[in-house]
Design an enzyme around this catalytic site. Structure first.
Site, PDB file in Angstrom:
ATOM      1  N   ASP A 116      48.738  52.181  49.318  1.00 54.52           N
ATOM      2  CA  ASP A 116      47.595  51.259  49.600  1.00 54.52           C
ATOM      3  C   ASP A 116      47.278  50.701  48.517  1.00 54.52           C
ATOM      4  O   ASP A 116      47.014  51.290  47.307  1.00 54.52           O
ATOM      5  CB  ASP A 116      46.724  51.859  50.421  1.00 54.52           C
ATOM      6  CG  ASP A 116      45.468  50.732  50.943  1.00 54.52           C
ATOM      7  OD1 ASP A 116      45.914  49.741  51.461  1.00 54.52           O
ATOM      8  OD2 ASP A 116      44.344  50.910  51.004  1.00 54.52           O
ATOM      9  N   SER A 117      46.522  49.660  48.407  1.00 54.67           N
ATOM     10  CA  SER A 117      45.776  48.936  47.252  1.00 54.67           C
ATOM     11  C   SER A 117      44.666  49.867  47.010  1.00 54.67           C
ATOM     12  O   SER A 117      44.300  49.793  45.830  1.00 54.67           O
ATOM     13  CB  SER A 117      45.276  47.675  47.558  1.00 54.67           C
ATOM     14  OG  SER A 117      44.794  47.530  48.713  1.00 54.67           O
ATOM     15  N   TYR A 163      43.655  43.461  46.507  1.00 53.58           N
ATOM     16  CA  TYR A 163      44.799  42.883  46.349  1.00 53.58           C
ATOM     17  C   TYR A 163      44.336  41.460  47.015  1.00 53.58           C
ATOM     18  O   TYR A 163      45.051  40.470  46.513  1.00 53.58           O
ATOM     19  CB  TYR A 163      45.903  43.431  46.871  1.00 53.58           C
ATOM     20  CG  TYR A 163      46.563  44.577  45.942  1.00 53.58           C
ATOM     21  CD1 TYR A 163      46.086  45.120  44.985  1.00 53.58           C
ATOM     22  CD2 TYR A 163      47.780  44.837  46.339  1.00 53.58           C
ATOM     23  CE1 TYR A 163      46.745  46.079  44.338  1.00 53.58           C
ATOM     24  CE2 TYR A 163      48.540  45.729  45.591  1.00 53.58           C
ATOM     25  CZ  TYR A 163      47.832  46.525  44.454  1.00 53.58           C
ATOM     26  OH  TYR A 163      48.707  47.322  43.935  1.00 53.58           O
ATOM     27  N   GLY A 164      43.423  41.602  47.952  1.00 53.98           N
ATOM     28  CA  GLY A 164      43.469  40.262  49.079  1.00 53.98           C
ATOM     29  C   GLY A 164      43.280  38.940  48.341  1.00 53.98           C
ATOM     30  O   GLY A 164      43.819  37.950  49.192  1.00 53.98           O
ATOM     31  N   CYS A 223      49.118  48.925  53.101  1.00 54.44           N
ATOM     32  CA  CYS A 223      48.523  47.701  52.709  1.00 54.44           C
ATOM     33  C   CYS A 223      49.126  46.574  53.500  1.00 54.44           C
ATOM     34  O   CYS A 223      50.345  46.223  53.143  1.00 54.44           O
ATOM     35  CB  CYS A 223      48.238  47.692  51.233  1.00 54.44           C
ATOM     36  SG  CYS A 223      47.357  46.352  50.530  1.00 54.44           S
ATOM     37  N   ASN A 224      48.388  45.800  54.368  1.00 56.02           N
ATOM     38  CA  ASN A 224      49.015  44.604  55.066  1.00 56.02           C
ATOM     39  C   ASN A 224      48.967  43.211  53.865  1.00 56.02           C
ATOM     40  O   ASN A 224      50.109  42.652  54.223  1.00 56.02           O
ATOM     41  CB  ASN A 224      47.813  44.052  56.127  1.00 56.02           C
ATOM     42  CG  ASN A 224      47.814  45.062  57.287  1.00 56.02           C
ATOM     43  OD1 ASN A 224      48.524  44.839  58.409  1.00 56.02           O
ATOM     44  ND2 ASN A 224      47.216  45.946  57.005  1.00 56.02           N
ATOM     45  N   THR A 225      48.176  43.467  53.033  1.00 59.17           N
ATOM     46  CA  THR A 225      48.515  42.446  52.046  1.00 59.17           C
ATOM     47  C   THR A 225      49.836  42.497  51.388  1.00 59.17           C
ATOM     48  O   THR A 225      50.468  41.600  51.182  1.00 59.17           O
ATOM     49  CB  THR A 225      47.238  42.290  50.979  1.00 59.17           C
ATOM     50  OG1 THR A 225      46.012  42.423  52.007  1.00 59.17           O
ATOM     51  CG2 THR A 225      47.278  41.149  50.107  1.00 59.17           C
ATOM     52  N   GLU A 257      35.282  49.845  49.770  1.00 61.41           N
ATOM     53  CA  GLU A 257      35.589  50.486  48.616  1.00 61.41           C
ATOM     54  C   GLU A 257      34.632  50.997  47.824  1.00 61.41           C
ATOM     55  O   GLU A 257      34.531  51.862  47.186  1.00 61.41           O
ATOM     56  CB  GLU A 257      36.456  49.549  47.787  1.00 61.41           C
ATOM     57  CG  GLU A 257      37.773  49.205  48.398  1.00 61.41           C
ATOM     58  CD  GLU A 257      38.894  50.411  47.965  1.00 61.41           C
ATOM     59  OE1 GLU A 257      38.986  50.719  46.662  1.00 61.41           O
ATOM     60  OE2 GLU A 257      39.844  50.352  48.768  1.00 61.41           O
ATOM     61  N   CYS A 281      44.124  44.899  58.325  1.00 67.65           N
ATOM     62  CA  CYS A 281      43.869  45.517  57.058  1.00 67.65           C
ATOM     63  C   CYS A 281      43.550  46.826  57.148  1.00 67.65           C
ATOM     64  O   CYS A 281      42.816  47.228  58.151  1.00 67.65           O
ATOM     65  CB  CYS A 281      42.689  44.655  56.289  1.00 67.65           C
ATOM     66  SG  CYS A 281      42.167  45.409  54.803  1.00 67.65           S
ATOM     67  N   THR A 282      44.066  47.634  56.373  1.00 72.04           N
ATOM     68  CA  THR A 282      44.039  49.284  56.514  1.00 72.04           C
ATOM     69  C   THR A 282      42.803  49.581  56.388  1.00 72.04           C
ATOM     70  O   THR A 282      42.298  50.633  57.233  1.00 72.04           O
ATOM     71  CB  THR A 282      44.591  50.017  55.394  1.00 72.04           C
ATOM     72  OG1 THR A 282      44.655  49.264  54.025  1.00 72.04           O
ATOM     73  CG2 THR A 282      46.329  50.185  55.715  1.00 72.04           C
ATOM     74  N   HIS A 283      41.910  49.018  55.754  1.00 71.65           N
ATOM     75  CA  HIS A 283      40.511  49.411  55.633  1.00 71.65           C
ATOM     76  C   HIS A 283      39.867  49.130  56.843  1.00 71.65           C
ATOM     77  O   HIS A 283      38.802  49.975  56.841  1.00 71.65           O
ATOM     78  CB  HIS A 283      39.981  48.478  54.426  1.00 71.65           C
ATOM     79  CG  HIS A 283      40.323  48.856  53.205  1.00 71.65           C
ATOM     80  ND1 HIS A 283      41.876  48.658  52.418  1.00 71.65           N
ATOM     81  CD2 HIS A 283      39.614  49.409  52.095  1.00 71.65           C
ATOM     82  CE1 HIS A 283      41.838  48.921  51.277  1.00 71.65           C
ATOM     83  NE2 HIS A 283      40.607  49.521  51.123  1.00 71.65           N
TER      84      HIS A 283
HETATM   85  N1  DGL Z   1      44.318  47.437  52.352  1.00 70.94           N
HETATM   86  C1  DGL Z   1      44.598  45.823  52.043  1.00 70.94           C
HETATM   87  C2  DGL Z   1      45.316  45.608  53.330  1.00 70.94           C
HETATM   88  O1  DGL Z   1      45.711  46.060  54.299  1.00 70.94           O
HETATM   89  C3  DGL Z   1      43.439  45.323  51.866  1.00 70.94           C
HETATM   90  C4  DGL Z   1      42.713  45.792  50.609  1.00 70.94           C
HETATM   91  C5  DGL Z   1      42.992  44.641  49.368  1.00 70.94           C
HETATM   92  O2  DGL Z   1      42.376  43.507  49.622  1.00 70.94           O
HETATM   93  O3  DGL Z   1      43.336  45.185  48.421  1.00 70.94           O
HETATM   94  O4  DGL Z   1      45.395  44.423  53.496  1.00 70.94           O
END
Ligand code: DGL
Length: 281
Positions: free
Chosen positions: A23-24, A55-56, A86-88, A167, A199-201
């Site tokens: 994940d990011s 990363y978004g 991470c979805n992104t 975060e 988004c995982t978060h």
């Molecule tokens: N974990 C990332 C996701 O699932 C989002 C966090 C990021 O922007 O880095 O998209």
């Protein structure tokens, strides 16, 4: 006839592979926690690219380059399969990375499993997606959902404030509800009956999100979806499952300060963790 056997060390290594989770940042720890609780027997390596998260809002080429480095790192660190949690990164880089590795190295994403569950659950065919700017702009959820069911309507909203707040350990704050309302109201006005936490978060905020959307909207959280899909994948792919180590070891790697990762990571993972520094290149 003589058959040349590989040396014993090679046999050992082949059968002691870890499951890599990338994940990011910290958000994937929430998904890892559910995976480990469903599949506790395996060995895992978690990598959070905390030094470069979020990363978004980054351009696609940068997300691809960072994700490739992360996946390479995990394969270099004894992983037999890698899940991009991470979805992104799944939206912007997964397909290209899968093509580059080919069948030799298995890399899975989280987006299609979430889309499959949403399509199964929706009652009125009105699906909402909240995600990062990158994931929303990629339109990947819209494509996957309508590929699975062309009759569904998909409404997306990017929520750029959520990841930095999570975060920094702020997910319990009172302002969070106000921010969530601002992001979710436009989707509720579209009368969504199902909401993908894309988004995982965001899984970390599920309770706060439930408060805002009310009891009737189906919430699809990757923390619940991914463990089941992974278990089904291993059932189907016994040849991969057979290579995995089963000593319940978990290794944590972070690209940023490991002390910080240890504190917030232990909270999100639900128990004390030890963290090693990762250098990605
Ligand atoms: N974990 C990332 C996701 O699932 C989002 C966090 C990021 O922007 O880095 O998209």
């Amino acid at each position: 006839m003589w058959v040349r056997l590989p040396p014993p060390a090679q046999i050992m290594q082949k059968r002691n592979k870890r499951i890599g989770i990338f994940d990011s940042g910290f958000g994937g720890l929430h998904v890892l926690r559910s995976i480990v609780s469903a599949l506790p027997q395996y060995d895992y390596a978690y990598l959070g690219d905390t030094a470069r998260a979020p990363y978004g809002d980054r351009p696609q080429e940068t997300i691809y380059a960072y994700t490739k480095q992360a996946v390479d790192f995990l394969f270099r660190h004894e992983c037999g399969i890698v899940v991009i949690a991470c979805n992104t990164a799944s939206s912007e880089a997964l397909r290209r990375i899968q093509d580059e590795y080919g069948a030799a190295k298995k890399v899975l994403g989280v987006l299609i499993p979430a889309a499959e569950v949403a399509v199964e659950r929706t009652t009125k065919g009105r699906i909402g997606v909240i995600a990062t700017h990158g994931t929303v702009a990629s339109n990947k959820f819209v494509r996957e959902l309508t590929k699975l069911d062309p009759t569904v309507r998909v409404f997306q909203n990017a929520c750029p404030l959520l990841v930095p707040l999570i975060e920094s350990g702020e997910h319990g704050s009172a302002e969070m509800e106000t921010i969530l309302k601002r992001y979710l109201d436009p989707l509720l006005r579209k009368k969504i009956d199902t909401l993908i936490l894309g988004c995982t978060h965001y899984g970390i905020l599920e309770r706060n999100i439930r408060k805002v959307v009310g009891p009737t909207v189906h919430i699809v959280s990757e923390a619940r979806v991914v463990p089941k899909k992974l278990a089904a994948y291993f059932k189907k792919h016994g040849e991969i499952e057979a290579t995995l180590g089963k000593r319940s070891n978990i290794h944590f790697y972070s690209t940023d300060r490991t002390d910080n990762f240890k504190i917030l990571g232990s909270k999100l993972f639900g128990k004390k963790i030890q963290v090693k520094k990762a250098t990605l290149r």
